[in-house]
Write an enzyme that holds these catalytic residues in place. Sequence first.
Site, PDB file in Angstrom:
ATOM      1  N   CYS A  28       0.836  -1.204   0.000  1.00 21.92           N
ATOM      2  CA  CYS A  28       0.000   0.000   0.000  1.00 21.92           C
ATOM      3  C   CYS A  28       0.868   1.250   0.000  1.00 21.92           C
ATOM      4  O   CYS A  28       1.174   1.820   1.060  1.00 21.92           O
ATOM      5  CB  CYS A  28      -0.949   0.001   1.191  1.00 21.92           C
ATOM      6  SG  CYS A  28      -2.102   1.405   1.153  1.00 21.92           S
ATOM      7  N   CYS A 290      -9.360  10.604 -19.704  1.00 24.89           N
ATOM      8  CA  CYS A 290      -9.737  10.472 -18.294  1.00 24.89           C
ATOM      9  C   CYS A 290      -9.893  11.873 -17.720  1.00 24.89           C
ATOM     10  O   CYS A 290     -10.144  12.822 -18.444  1.00 24.89           O
ATOM     11  CB  CYS A 290      -8.721   9.631 -17.532  1.00 24.89           C
ATOM     12  SG  CYS A 290      -7.036  10.288 -17.521  1.00 24.89           S
ATOM     13  N   CYS A 305      -6.259  12.609  -9.640  1.00 19.71           N
ATOM     14  CA  CYS A 305      -6.632  11.197  -9.672  1.00 19.71           C
ATOM     15  C   CYS A 305      -6.186  10.546  -8.372  1.00 19.71           C
ATOM     16  O   CYS A 305      -5.220  10.999  -7.747  1.00 19.71           O
ATOM     17  CB  CYS A 305      -5.967  10.517 -10.877  1.00 19.71           C
ATOM     18  SG  CYS A 305      -6.112   8.716 -10.939  1.00 19.71           S
ATOM     19  N   ASP A 306      -6.870   9.481  -7.996  1.00 20.35           N
ATOM     20  CA  ASP A 306      -6.498   8.738  -6.798  1.00 20.35           C
ATOM     21  C   ASP A 306      -5.081   8.190  -6.892  1.00 20.35           C
ATOM     22  O   ASP A 306      -4.412   8.001  -5.873  1.00 20.35           O
ATOM     23  CB  ASP A 306      -7.509   7.594  -6.587  1.00 20.35           C
ATOM     24  CG  ASP A 306      -7.177   6.752  -5.381  1.00 20.35           C
ATOM     25  OD1 ASP A 306      -6.851   7.333  -4.335  1.00 20.35           O
ATOM     26  OD2 ASP A 306      -7.253   5.514  -5.474  1.00 20.35           O
ATOM     27  N   CYS A 356      -8.428  -1.050 -24.903  1.00 14.72           N
ATOM     28  CA  CYS A 356      -7.409  -0.721 -23.904  1.00 14.72           C
ATOM     29  C   CYS A 356      -7.151   0.781 -23.798  1.00 14.72           C
ATOM     30  O   CYS A 356      -7.038   1.321 -22.701  1.00 14.72           O
ATOM     31  CB  CYS A 356      -6.121  -1.457 -24.273  1.00 14.72           C
ATOM     32  SG  CYS A 356      -4.657  -0.977 -23.360  1.00 14.72           S
ATOM     33  N   CYS A 360      -4.038   2.795 -17.908  1.00 12.03           N
ATOM     34  CA  CYS A 360      -3.874   3.951 -17.023  1.00 12.03           C
ATOM     35  C   CYS A 360      -2.520   4.628 -17.228  1.00 12.03           C
ATOM     36  O   CYS A 360      -1.484   3.949 -17.293  1.00 12.03           O
ATOM     37  CB  CYS A 360      -4.001   3.496 -15.571  1.00 12.03           C
ATOM     38  SG  CYS A 360      -3.881   4.859 -14.384  1.00 12.03           S
ATOM     39  N   CYS A 379       1.195  -3.915 -20.910  1.00 17.43           N
ATOM     40  CA  CYS A 379       0.803  -4.085 -22.312  1.00 17.43           C
ATOM     41  C   CYS A 379       0.748  -5.557 -22.731  1.00 17.43           C
ATOM     42  O   CYS A 379      -0.240  -6.000 -23.326  1.00 17.43           O
ATOM     43  CB  CYS A 379       1.754  -3.313 -23.217  1.00 17.43           C
ATOM     44  SG  CYS A 379       1.431  -3.535 -24.988  1.00 17.43           S
TER      45      CYS A 379
END
Length: 420
Positions: A28, A290, A305-306, A356, A360, A379
Site C-alpha cells: 500500500c 480520463c 486522480c487517486d 485498452c 492507465c 501491455c
Amino acid sequence: MITGAKPPAFHLLAKPTGPICNLDCEYCFFLSKEMLYPGDRFRMADELLENYIRQLFEAHQTPEVTVAWQGGEPTMMGLDFFKRSVELVEQYRQPWQQPSYTIQTNGVLIDDRWAAFFKEHNFLVGLSVDGPEDVHDTYRVDKRKHGSFDRVMAGYEHLRRAGVDVNVLCTVHRANQDRGAEVYRFFRDSMDVQFIQFIPIVERATETMLEIANVGWSTEHKEERPLYVQEGSHVTDRSVGSEAYGQFLVDVFDEWVSRDVGEVYVQMFDTALANWHGEPGALCVFSETCGLALALEHNGDLYSCDHFVEPDYLLGNIAETPMIDLIASEQQVTFGRDKRDSLPQYCLDCEVRFACHGGCPRNRFIKTPDGDEGLNYLCDGYKRFFNHVNPAMRTMSRLLHEGRPPSEIVDLGIDTEAPT
C-alpha cells in the site's frame, strides 16, 4: 484560473482519514502519503464535510450522484461521521437527485451496527480480499505483522447476514498472480459474492529507490520510506508481472464464461464487453480520455486522480476554490486529454487499442519495441487477455444486438481459444 466546460457529472473518491489505516499492507504505497501532511490529525472536519457534500450535489447536473468514501481506512472515522454525511446529503440534494453510496474498506471494523447502516442506506461496500487465507495474509497484515484474513471474513459475515451489496476488491500481485482460477472460485464458492474487481499491483520505483521500495511502505519503515510518486521504470518484487497478469485474467475468464455469465459480474469483463459492443463503459482505465475520477483529501485538497495524489497533481482546495472550477480547470482538462494525446504509435496501431486505449497513464513507463516512451507496463498482459476473449466478446455483443442476454453464451459453449 483558466476553466473549460464544466462536466455534468464526475466521480470523486473522498478520503476522510487521508492515508491513515488500521492495517499495514506491504504494497500500500498510499501509506506514504502521510508525508504530504506532516503533523496532521488526518480527520475530515465537520465543516469541510458539509462543504464537500454541498459542492458535490451543486456541481452535478445528472440525477444520480455517487458519494464515494475511501482511505486509508474510512471506517476509522466512526459510524457517526457517516450518519452525519447521509443527513447532509438529504439536506443538500435536489428533489431530482438520487444519491448512490459506496465505501471501500478492509472490513476489520465492520460489525452489525455498520452492516445495518450500510443496508439501510443501500451502500455498495468494496471489500478488500486478495483470495484464500494464505494468499490474503501474504501482504495484507496489521501493524504487528499478523494476517488480517480472519477479521476480514468476520466483517464480511456481518455484511452478508445484513444483505449488504458487496464488491470484492482483489489486488493481483506476485503472491496470487499464478492462482487466478483458484482465487476466483474462492470468491464465487466460498464467499458467494456476485461482484468482483481485480486491481493490478504495479509499484514503480527509480533505480536508486528500488531497494527501499522493495522493503515496503508500511509504518514499520516509516522513517526511511520515501514519498511514493509516479516515477521510475522499475517495479518492486511484489508487483504483478505483465504476462502473468494477462494469464491471471485469462484463467478467471475461462472459468467465468463457461458457467457464470449473468450470475457473477467481474468489472474487467463488463468493461471489455462494453468496448466490444461500441458503448464504452465508465471505467477510466480503459477509456480514451480520463480526468473525471478525482481524489479529495481529508483537508479539502483535490487531486487529479487517486493514483496521482502528489504535489504536481494538486488542483487546489475546495474550501478556497469551488470544486467544479477545479475539475474544469485547464490543468485537469489537459491531464485527462493527455491519456489519449500521449499514446505512442505502437499503441495507435494496436489491434486492441479500442479495448485498452493504452491503459492507465500511471503505468505507462516502459518503451515500445521501437524505442518510444510511454508504453504501458501491463501491455503484454492486456494483449494476451483482450486477444483471448475476442471470440467470446464478439458472440456476447452479437447476442446483445439481437436483444438476447449475453448469458446465453454459456449454452453455446464458445471456444475461447478460437482464432481471432
